[in-house]
Design a protein around this motif. Structure first.
Motif, mmCIF file in Angstrom:
data_model
loop_
_atom_site.group_PDB
_atom_site.id
_atom_site.type_symbol
_atom_site.label_atom_id
_atom_site.label_comp_id
_atom_site.label_asym_id
_atom_site.label_seq_id
_atom_site.Cartn_x
_atom_site.Cartn_y
_atom_site.Cartn_z
ATOM 1 N N GLU A 56 31.067 20.435 -34.819
ATOM 2 C CA GLU A 56 31.888 19.251 -34.553
ATOM 3 C C GLU A 56 33.585 20.020 -34.611
ATOM 4 O O GLU A 56 34.199 19.304 -34.058
ATOM 5 C CB GLU A 56 31.786 18.295 -35.826
ATOM 6 N N ASP A 57 33.710 21.058 -35.241
ATOM 7 C CA ASP A 57 35.096 21.781 -35.259
ATOM 8 C C ASP A 57 35.556 22.386 -33.943
ATOM 9 O O ASP A 57 36.603 22.459 -33.733
ATOM 10 C CB ASP A 57 35.161 22.909 -36.310
ATOM 11 N N GLY A 58 34.679 22.542 -33.011
ATOM 12 C CA GLY A 58 34.819 23.231 -31.846
ATOM 13 C C GLY A 58 35.140 22.067 -30.548
ATOM 14 O O GLY A 58 35.143 22.366 -29.611
ATOM 15 N N MET A 59 34.999 20.838 -30.874
ATOM 16 C CA MET A 59 34.747 19.588 -29.777
ATOM 17 C C MET A 59 36.421 19.431 -29.642
ATOM 18 O O MET A 59 37.386 19.647 -30.630
ATOM 19 C CB MET A 59 34.368 18.608 -30.599
ATOM 20 N N MET A 60 36.827 18.950 -28.346
ATOM 21 C CA MET A 60 37.840 18.523 -27.843
ATOM 22 C C MET A 60 37.589 16.940 -27.508
ATOM 23 O O MET A 60 36.634 16.442 -27.559
ATOM 24 C CB MET A 60 38.125 19.051 -26.448
ATOM 25 N N GLU A 61 38.814 16.186 -27.845
ATOM 26 C CA GLU A 61 38.519 14.800 -27.756
ATOM 27 C C GLU A 61 39.603 14.328 -26.838
ATOM 28 O O GLU A 61 40.859 14.360 -26.964
ATOM 29 C CB GLU A 61 39.003 14.529 -29.146
ATOM 30 N N VAL A 62 39.042 13.303 -26.041
ATOM 31 C CA VAL A 62 40.141 12.319 -25.305
ATOM 32 C C VAL A 62 39.714 11.071 -25.600
ATOM 33 O O VAL A 62 38.716 10.424 -25.833
ATOM 34 C CB VAL A 62 39.930 12.579 -23.883
ATOM 35 N N VAL A 63 40.951 10.135 -26.069
ATOM 36 C CA VAL A 63 40.816 8.734 -26.190
ATOM 37 C C VAL A 63 41.905 7.936 -25.450
ATOM 38 O O VAL A 63 42.885 8.326 -25.245
ATOM 39 C CB VAL A 63 41.058 8.295 -27.832
ATOM 40 N N VAL A 64 41.376 7.094 -24.795
ATOM 41 C CA VAL A 64 42.290 6.143 -23.969
ATOM 42 C C VAL A 64 42.067 4.841 -24.018
ATOM 43 O O VAL A 64 40.944 4.224 -23.989
ATOM 44 C CB VAL A 64 42.090 6.537 -22.147
ATOM 45 N N GLY A 65 43.192 4.128 -24.447
ATOM 46 C CA GLY A 65 43.052 2.736 -24.430
ATOM 47 C C GLY A 65 44.110 2.419 -25.554
ATOM 48 O O GLY A 65 45.214 2.614 -25.568
ATOM 49 N N ALA A 107 39.567 8.473 -18.836
ATOM 50 C CA ALA A 107 38.891 9.285 -19.938
ATOM 51 C C ALA A 107 38.194 10.549 -19.597
ATOM 52 O O ALA A 107 38.362 11.837 -19.857
ATOM 53 C CB ALA A 107 37.925 8.453 -20.881
ATOM 54 N N ARG A 108 37.554 10.315 -18.530
ATOM 55 C CA ARG A 108 36.595 11.317 -17.621
ATOM 56 C C ARG A 108 37.260 12.244 -16.931
ATOM 57 O O ARG A 108 37.348 13.411 -17.309
ATOM 58 C CB ARG A 108 35.659 10.503 -16.434
ATOM 59 N N THR A 109 38.603 11.773 -16.356
ATOM 60 C CA THR A 109 39.519 12.951 -15.632
ATOM 61 C C THR A 109 40.337 13.581 -16.482
ATOM 62 O O THR A 109 40.504 15.102 -16.639
ATOM 63 C CB THR A 109 40.379 12.254 -14.547
ATOM 64 N N TYR A 110 40.678 12.965 -17.671
ATOM 65 C CA TYR A 110 41.694 13.578 -18.583
ATOM 66 C C TYR A 110 40.771 14.668 -19.405
ATOM 67 O O TYR A 110 41.094 15.765 -19.774
ATOM 68 C CB TYR A 110 42.344 12.519 -19.665
ATOM 69 N N PHE A 111 39.399 14.183 -19.740
ATOM 70 C CA PHE A 111 38.655 15.344 -20.337
ATOM 71 C C PHE A 111 38.204 16.613 -19.598
ATOM 72 O O PHE A 111 38.317 17.599 -20.122
ATOM 73 C CB PHE A 111 37.215 14.430 -20.722
ATOM 74 N N PRO A 168 39.520 24.153 -10.724
ATOM 75 C CA PRO A 168 39.053 23.065 -9.816
ATOM 76 C C PRO A 168 38.100 22.131 -10.740
ATOM 77 O O PRO A 168 37.865 20.849 -10.138
ATOM 78 C CB PRO A 168 38.412 23.753 -8.777
ATOM 79 N N TYR A 169 37.440 22.762 -11.527
ATOM 80 C CA TYR A 169 36.628 21.796 -12.310
ATOM 81 C C TYR A 169 37.417 20.792 -13.238
ATOM 82 O O TYR A 169 36.740 19.921 -13.632
ATOM 83 C CB TYR A 169 35.686 22.544 -13.251
ATOM 84 N N GLY A 170 38.531 21.175 -13.442
ATOM 85 C CA GLY A 170 39.556 20.511 -14.465
ATOM 86 C C GLY A 170 40.332 19.709 -13.713
ATOM 87 O O GLY A 170 41.210 18.776 -14.332
ATOM 88 N N TYR A 171 40.939 19.888 -12.439
ATOM 89 C CA TYR A 171 41.916 19.175 -11.687
ATOM 90 C C TYR A 171 41.821 17.650 -11.610
ATOM 91 O O TYR A 171 40.618 17.241 -11.378
ATOM 92 C CB TYR A 171 42.061 19.694 -10.198
#
Lengths: 425, 418
Positions: free
Chosen positions: A415-424, A155-159, A169-172
């Motif tokens: 809340e409308d500006g948020m991005m979301e990652v769910v893993v599992g 979740a951390r790395t995909y986020f 490089p901050y997102g790789y």
């Protein structure tokens, strides 16, 4: 009869809980900060190099450069170094982050001299043996494979990839083959370019000997800047990603890791202090709204929290938790409800008091002892700030109102500006 | 080895049996408040395991006079947490020293009585179930110790982990269990308190008397645990899971924490794997590149514990061969004595670790309580000396006992074939 219903009176800190560190500059311009204190006869010496994964041209180069420092120098083998460190009870911490590499060493004062010699040698004359590099990276590849089994890590790395884009490089996000692609010359090049007095600073905390600056001068004071001086970073545009959500199914998982957030700014931004306090109310401590609602009231998770992170060229906000697979949707709904409440429901008087008092105590704790102070001053030096930054924080903490917090939430944490990652699952 | 800076302290015992320790440190504006209860998962009964830890969660859910423990503490600028082990349940607070009395108020009230409710119990059961999944089941190798303990222990309660044998037992806990547990273990005569930091010892004793003095002394702890019989046969088990590499876990019985051989045993684990130059790491990770990691440690429990050795294998070595090599390397300790330099090295590292990581007022408060439980808080100041006195011959003697035939439980945790 003892009154057990009423709390004993509470007093808060009135002054700055810290002194400014002693400051010195070596002949080559290398800044040195000395934080004297503590009860035991040891110091931690930390050399911070202003280069990290942001500055590398290939994944893992900063990380491998930092970690290979202890695998042999021109004069000493890996085995000799390990023997020496262990014999003197010196603990070495090699840490490569996005904007910096930190080379830290705990050492008892009675062993300081040989330990400093070794530290200088590792930093200035690393051997970067090809063989050791491959074996180190192979072991790290195993750690990487292990991490791929952890929903929280995924979740951390995909986020990070989601908010900064896969090329930044901050997102790789590291891939398994990356561990096979690093070459010895990458390390040598990175080291030559960034490891010199003009691109670093030193912090020493603990029972600092009086002649510490001299001792550092002898070992770190010579002019070793590369020719030409080129520590400038490559510079990366941030591609605004089109995608807002990533859901990754992991069939064997018993829980879902959730990460919700967005790119923001770092601690040099004028709203930083307000945002930090706003974040605390939402998810920055045990008494926060997220923790009280989603763990303490609903029992959906063992823990939930939020944080803001400062990077030299950016910053971001995130909420993180692991929740039972069966309550995933309910937990997500509550998270968004709390985000909305943060900008619409004012904190009551008591909620504000608790928040402010807690943060005031927390601030005091974060300066307790020379090691803790070193961490706080490192943040300042990295971002070119001075101690007035912390005075401003204390002042903001005193004056901030429930309305200020709602306004800050509306400006930055909608809340409308948020991005979301769910893993599992 | 030089003796570390002494941690000076004063001690009083209240008439109700509460032991109170104070350590003054003028270099900090903070106070640490540590309260140890002499109860851990070894006190649980079969079928109701994981209970001591679940109870720790309930301690934060309000007491007879204070509904909101955490909020009151946060209001005083404090931070708190707790942990449960096989042997103890330990609660701790740090806060600005001038607000110390708030800690006394809160902690004494929850020793006096809890505000139990079904809803709170049900919620915390769910929270602990998620903790179980997050930390043990949903982690690669996370359940290894859950499997290894019942192999190594047949009758002693160390055969289950503190988190509990399974989630079901935690979810089955009832209100009667909660109340019985509280009555039996959460009372002054079963607790040790230490305050350290920028405090006046006389003032601390006065507050202790004021806030804890009128709490009734409890029943005798009455602990009577079965001694684990000597293990005579090697136990082995092989499991497969969704893990990236094969890992070997080896457990051997060792002495308890207060036994005179404890320090030598701890040094055995240090010789094997503490530091990059330690035997297993140097030989198998750096030189022969057969393992990606090797570790060794002692559980350090009050009743006889375990010496653990673990190794993560690279693909090019077979598990059988790896186990053979590991056991061969361990047995070297029973043959040749470690030389003086190696002995000095491991002792230096022990001294350094203690100096770096146990210098905070909180660590000192925790340690003073722990050693008081072991018999005398001043044992803290005698640890360095106890390590210094270990001779090479002690290492060999202890190694011979630990590595005797039959004293081994071994778990192979393999990679599931897809």
């Amino acid at each position: 009869m003892l009154d057990r219903k009423t709390a004993p009176p509470v007093k808060l800190l009135s002054d700055r809980p810290f002194r400014e560190p002693a400051y010195d500059t070596l002949k080559n311009g290398l800044p040195v900060y000395l934080l004297e204190g503590g009860t035991e006869e040891f110091v931690k010496v930390e050399v911070v190099v202003r280069a990290g994964s942001y500055h590398q041209h290939k994944p893992l180069v900063a990380y491998a450069t930092a970690n290979l420092l202890r695998y042999g120098t021109k004069g000493r083998s890996r085995e000799e170094i390990n023997e020496m460190l262990d014999f003197y009870g010196a603990f070495l911490h090699l840490d490569a982050q996005k904007d910096m590499i930190s080379v830290g060493m705990f050492v008892l004062n009675k062993h300081l001299e040989p330990a400093l010699d070794l530290l200088a040698e590792m930093l200035q004359e690393p051997a970067f043996s090809e063989d050791d590099m491959h074996s180190f990276l192979k072991n790290q590849q195993q750690v990487h494979l292990l991490n791929q089994k952890k929903v929280s890590h995924l979740a951390r790395t995909y986020f990070n990839e989601l908010i900064y884009g896969e090329d930044h490089p901050y997102g790789y996000r590291l891939k398994t083959p990356d561990f096979d692609k690093v070459e010895r010359k990458d390390l040598i090049d990175f080291h030559t370019r960034y490891f010199h007095g003009g691109n670093a600073f030193i912090l020493v905390a603990g029972r600092v000997p009086e002649d510490m600056a001299e001792r550092l001068e002898q070992r770190f004071g010579r002019d070793d800047s590369p020719d030409p001086v080129s520590a400038s970073s490559p510079g990366y545009p941030v591609i605004s990603p089109g995608q807002r959500k990533v859901h990754l199914e992991v069939p064997y998982a018993l829980q879902s890791a959730i990460r919700i957030g967005k790119q923001l700014f770092n601690r040099t931004h004028p709203s930083h202090h307000k945002l930090k306090i706003t974040n605390a109310l939402l998810g920055g401590y045990y008494g926060s709204r997220l923790m009280q609602n989603i763990r303490q009231d609903k029992g959906y998770t063992y823990g939930i929290g939020s944080n803001i992170i400062s990077l030299v060229h950016s910053g971001y906000f995130f909420i993180t938790s692991q929740v039972g697979a069966d309550v995933r949707e309910a937990a997500l709904e509550e998270v968004y409800r709390e985000l909305k409440a943060l900008r619409t429901v004012p904190a009551e008087k008591r909620e504000m008091e608790i928040l402010k008092n807690y943060l005031s105590g927390s601030f005091l704790r974060s300066f307790d002892g020379p090691l803790a102070q070193k961490e706080r001053f490192k943040e300042l030096v990295m971002f070119g700030l001075d101690v007035s930054h912390y005075d401003e924080y204390l002042n903001t903490l005193k004056t901030i109102t429930a309305e200020d917090i709602m306004e800050c939430a509306g400006d930055y944490l909608h809340e409308d500006g948020m991005m979301e990652v769910v893993v599992g699952r | 080895m030089e003796i570390n800076t002494m941690v000076k302290f004063e001690k009083r015992t209240l008439p109700n049996g509460l032991r109170v320790l104070v350590h003054r440190d003028e270099t900090t504006p903070l106070a640490a408040f540590n309260l140890l209860y002499d109860v851990g998962s070894r006190d649980e009964v079969p079928g109701k395991t994981g209970f001591a830890h679940l109870f720790e969660h309930l301690m934060f859910e309000g007491s007879v006079n204070v509904a909101d423990y955490d909020r009151q503490l946060q209001f005083a600028g404090g931070e708190n947490n707790a942990f449960t082990t096989t042997d103890i349940t330990n609660y701790y607070i740090t806060l600005p020293a001038q607000n110390l009395e708030v800690a006394f108020w809160l902690e004494s009230d929850r020793m006096l009585g809890l505000d139990f409710s079904e809803k709170k119990l049900e919620t915390q059961k769910k929270v602990v179930a998620e903790e179980y999944r997050q930390s043990y089941l949903n982690q690669p190798y996370g359940d290894a110790m859950l499997m290894l303990r019942p192999m190594a222990y047949q009758i002693h309660p160390y055969r289950w982990a503190t988190i509990g044998q399974d989630i079901e037992q935690i979810l089955n806990a009832g209100m009667d269990d909660v109340k019985d547990f509280f009555r039996r273990y959460y009372n002054p005569s079963n607790a040790i308190l230490c305050v350290s930091g920028f405090v006046d010892p006389q003032e601390v004793f006065r507050m202790a008397e004021k806030w804890f003095g009128d709490i009734a002394s409890g029943p005798e702890n009455g602990r009577s645990l079965p001694a684990e019989p000597r293990q005579m046969e090697v136990k082995r088990k092989e499991v497969f899971g969704d893990v990236p590499q094969h890992q070997i876990f080896m457990a051997s019985h060792m002495c308890g924490r207060t036994h005179h051989d404890y320090h030598a045993t701890d040094l055995v684990s240090d010789l094997l794997a503490n530091g990059e130059s330690a035997r297993l790491t140097r030989e198998f990770v750096h030189e022969r590149k057969l393992f990606s990691e090797a570790n060794a440690y002692v559980t350090g429990s009050i009743d006889p514990g375990l010496l653990m050795v673990t190794a993560k294998l690279h693909e090019h070595i077979s598990p059988t061969e790896a186990e053979e090599l590991l056991r061969h390397e361990l047995h070297k300790l029973t043959k040749a004595l470690p030389d003086d330099r190696e002995m000095r090295k491991v002792k230096n590292r022990v001294e350094a670790t203690h100096t770096y990581f146990e210098s905070s007022v909180l660590a000192k408060a925790m340690n003073l309580c722990w050693y008081e439980l072991l018999g005398d808080a001043d044992l803290l100041n005698r640890q360095a000396d106890a390590y210094a006195r270990v001779e090479p011959a002690d290492i060999r003697r202890v190694a011979e006992e630990i590595l005797r035939p039959g004293n081994l439980s071994i778990l192979h945790y393999g990679k599931r074939k897809d």
